[in-house]
Design a protein around this motif. Sequence first.
Motif: not given
Length: 389
Positions: A191-198, A203-209
Amino acid sequence: MSDKKIDIWLDAGLIDADTARRIREYEADRSRPIGLWSLIGLGALAIGLGIVSLVAANWDAIPGMVRLSVHGLSIVAIAGAIYLLQPRNSFLGLYLKDVLLFILAVLGATFFGHLGQVYQTSSPLWKPMATWLLLFSPLLMLAGRGWLISLLWIVALLGTGIAHWGWYVEQGGQPPSLYIAAIASLPVFALLIGMFGRRLSSRDAFWIQTEQFALAAFVAWVSLKLIADGIESGGVFGSGGDPILITGIQLGLWCAAAWLVWTYNRTNIGASVAAILIAAAVINFVSSLMDSTEAVSNAILFMAFWAAVGWSAARSEWRNIFQVVVAIIALRLIALSFELAADLLSSGLGLIMAGVITIGIAIIAYRFSKAFAPAKISSAAKNEDGHDS
């Protein structure tokens, strides 16, 4: 869109006859030959299955080096196709890149097993999975755009952790409490990786997913853990480790993650995710302190956690999730009523009472969901307000 739906709107006075005619013309011009595409898909599937059958039937007759060479060349060919599609930013180009990226990752994962089969080597499952993660995670994270890639990465990460945990236990060792807490916290790390990746990528959609899949995995794991604690004292930690120490470590990790989420995402979405993490941390720790299989107390903890999820869904206007939460809490209440009246279920009167309670809870849950579920909002409003995050 079906003509029946348009007729219903027309009869209800939502649209006039001219609007209905223009909708039909618009849909007719853009209709897709679903039947034709279905036949093409079935034909492609038949060809693929035929190739697989031929290879499987002659597997032993094909030299190992030939099989490995074809496997490796397939990986190179698909990687080349992804590279050639890279400048194409149309919907078709993006879709094809993600599909090919998924196939490339799967071929890469199966290559390790194929290599072990040819050279008659063996190793614990977690080793090839960890190697695959190290090699392919950068590619998936840098090039992925759709839910297929984010889901694949989340499944691979959690699968590697579970495989290593299982191997550790099979060796006869007692996993340290810190190790167990870390493995069980993998969805939080994702979850944290996705948050910082965004924050670092467009590529907001990818990291949000990625965040959504990680959060769903986390909620599912906590729910299963609470159910396991209600069935057996010690729950899933019966194989080793101190449950209180494990959940104490998780309390610190998950609260720290909640603080990071709120610090870097001060929106309703960030507050909701942080609330879920904190609620899970506290309830998980309380469950380990109780160390009880008593039905009512464990049901209260389970419903308290899902009530926190429901509050977060209402705050962030996740209508569908709120309705699912209400349904899950209703089902847990029904299960609790059956647990408390187990002796009565052997008689006709007990079955009647159980049926009445079930219907009553279902009606109350339906009315509650209808009254308090967040209102539906359009896709445009979602994108403008960030509710789909």
